[in-house]
Design a protein around this motif. Structure first.
Motif, short mmCIF file in Angstrom:
data_model
loop_
_atom_site.label_atom_id
_atom_site.label_comp_id
_atom_site.label_asym_id
_atom_site.label_seq_id
_atom_site.Cartn_x
_atom_site.Cartn_y
_atom_site.Cartn_z
N ASP A 32 38.38 -132.96 13.26
CA ASP A 32 37.94 -133.35 14.59
C ASP A 32 37.12 -132.18 15.13
O ASP A 32 37.66 -131.16 15.57
CB ASP A 32 39.15 -133.63 15.48
CG ASP A 32 38.77 -133.98 16.92
OD1 ASP A 32 37.61 -133.76 17.32
OD2 ASP A 32 39.66 -134.47 17.66
N LEU A 33 35.80 -132.30 15.08
CA LEU A 33 34.91 -131.20 15.45
C LEU A 33 34.89 -130.98 16.96
O LEU A 33 34.57 -129.88 17.42
CB LEU A 33 33.50 -131.48 14.95
CG LEU A 33 33.35 -131.73 13.44
CD1 LEU A 33 31.90 -132.01 13.08
CD2 LEU A 33 33.90 -130.56 12.64
N SER A 34 35.24 -131.99 17.73
CA SER A 34 35.20 -131.88 19.19
C SER A 34 36.42 -131.16 19.74
O SER A 34 36.31 -130.35 20.67
CB SER A 34 35.10 -133.28 19.82
OG SER A 34 33.92 -133.94 19.37
N ASN A 35 37.60 -131.42 19.17
CA ASN A 35 38.85 -130.85 19.68
C ASN A 35 39.46 -129.81 18.76
O ASN A 35 40.54 -129.28 19.05
CB ASN A 35 39.86 -131.97 19.92
CG ASN A 35 39.37 -132.97 20.96
OD1 ASN A 35 39.26 -132.67 22.14
ND2 ASN A 35 39.06 -134.18 20.50
N LYS A 36 38.79 -129.54 17.62
CA LYS A 36 39.27 -128.53 16.66
C LYS A 36 40.69 -128.84 16.18
O LYS A 36 41.59 -128.00 16.20
CB LYS A 36 39.22 -127.12 17.28
CG LYS A 36 37.87 -126.74 17.87
CD LYS A 36 36.76 -126.83 16.85
CE LYS A 36 35.42 -126.45 17.46
NZ LYS A 36 34.29 -126.66 16.52
N VAL A 37 40.89 -130.08 15.76
CA VAL A 37 42.16 -130.50 15.15
C VAL A 37 41.84 -131.00 13.74
O VAL A 37 40.81 -131.66 13.53
CB VAL A 37 42.83 -131.62 15.97
CG1 VAL A 37 44.21 -131.95 15.38
CG2 VAL A 37 42.96 -131.24 17.43
#
Length: 251
Positions: A188-193
């Motif tokens: 998840d590139l937006s939330n760094k998960v």
């Protein structure tokens, strides 16, 4: 049988004085689809999972739905027959409700395919090179390249995922088997998960397998969800035991 056909073609080439490497595969090994059509089958299950992901605000819950989609696509590769190689410039289009899918073969050597799905809740795109290796009685296939998913969830959440390697046993002799090795990784590139599933994590090599029995089934997978990207680099079972993992995945 496949073995009988291959031996017959090798003998025929030797009598003609031509290379035994220039042997075409028997048509019985192929299904009535091209690789582009097979790829389209993979993404047919995207709609329920990715639309469900758009309903969640929690990044972890959203990632779980994307992971279900990524894992679900693997079932379509485990088939008894091989798809035909697309010719250069070949295209394929399909519709899935409100979503339109487009595929194009942009290179023949190496074989590279471009794909995109456009619709109201998500957009998927990617470029893939299919790499295949054959051995005495096994074959390996891997789709090299990242799948990119963009959710239209009000935040434009972005994901990428990389797929594991398919292993086919019994290509010439014995019982045909299917399995996966390596790992399925979704970021998840937006939330760094990050989520990772390692396929057949207790896999034993040929020689070890002669003297010991594997602890888990070959279709067993083990993984985790984490916010620490460094955990993805850990080898063995250390990654699954990291204290900062959000949750464990197993099945």
């Amino acid at each position: 049988t496949c073995l009988k056909y291959m031996l017959k073609k090798m003998g025929s080439n030797l009598l003609r004085g031509t290379s035994i490497m220039n042997i075409s595969l028997p048509v019985d090994l192929f299904e009535g689809k091209s690789l582009l059509q097979r790829m389209a089958d993979d993404y047919a299950i995207a709609i329920p999972y990715l639309e469900k992901a758009c309903e969640f605000s929690d990044p972890v819950e959203k990632l779980k739905e994307v992971l279900k989609f990524g894992l679900g696509t693997l079932q379509f590769w485990a088939t008894l027959k091989k798809p035909f190689n697309p010719i250069w410039g070949e295209t394929y289009q399909a519709s899935m409700g409100e979503y339109d899918l487009y595929l194009e073969q942009i290179s023949h050597h190496p074989p590279i395919s471009n794909m995109q799905i456009i619709g109201p809740k998500f957009y998927i795109y990617g470029s893939y090179e299919v790499e295949a290796r054959t051995m005495a009685n096994t074959a390996k296939a891997k789709r090299k390249g990242k799948t990119n998913v963009i959710l239209n969830d009000g935040k434009t959440t972005r994901y990428t995922f990389e797929q594991p390697t398919l292993i086919i046993g019994g290509t010439m002799l014995g019982k045909r088997t299917f399995g996966y090795t390596d790992k399925l990784t979704i970021s998840d590139l937006s939330n760094k998960v990050f989520a990772e599933l390692r396929m057949n994590p207790d896999e034993m090599g040929f020689f070890k397998g002669l003297f010991a029995k594997q602890k888990t089934r070959r279709d067993y997978c083990l993984g985790f969800i984490t916010k620490n990207k460094e955990t993805l680099k850990a080898k063995g079972r250390k990654a699954f035991e990291a204290e900062d993992n959000i949750c464990k995945l197993e099945g």
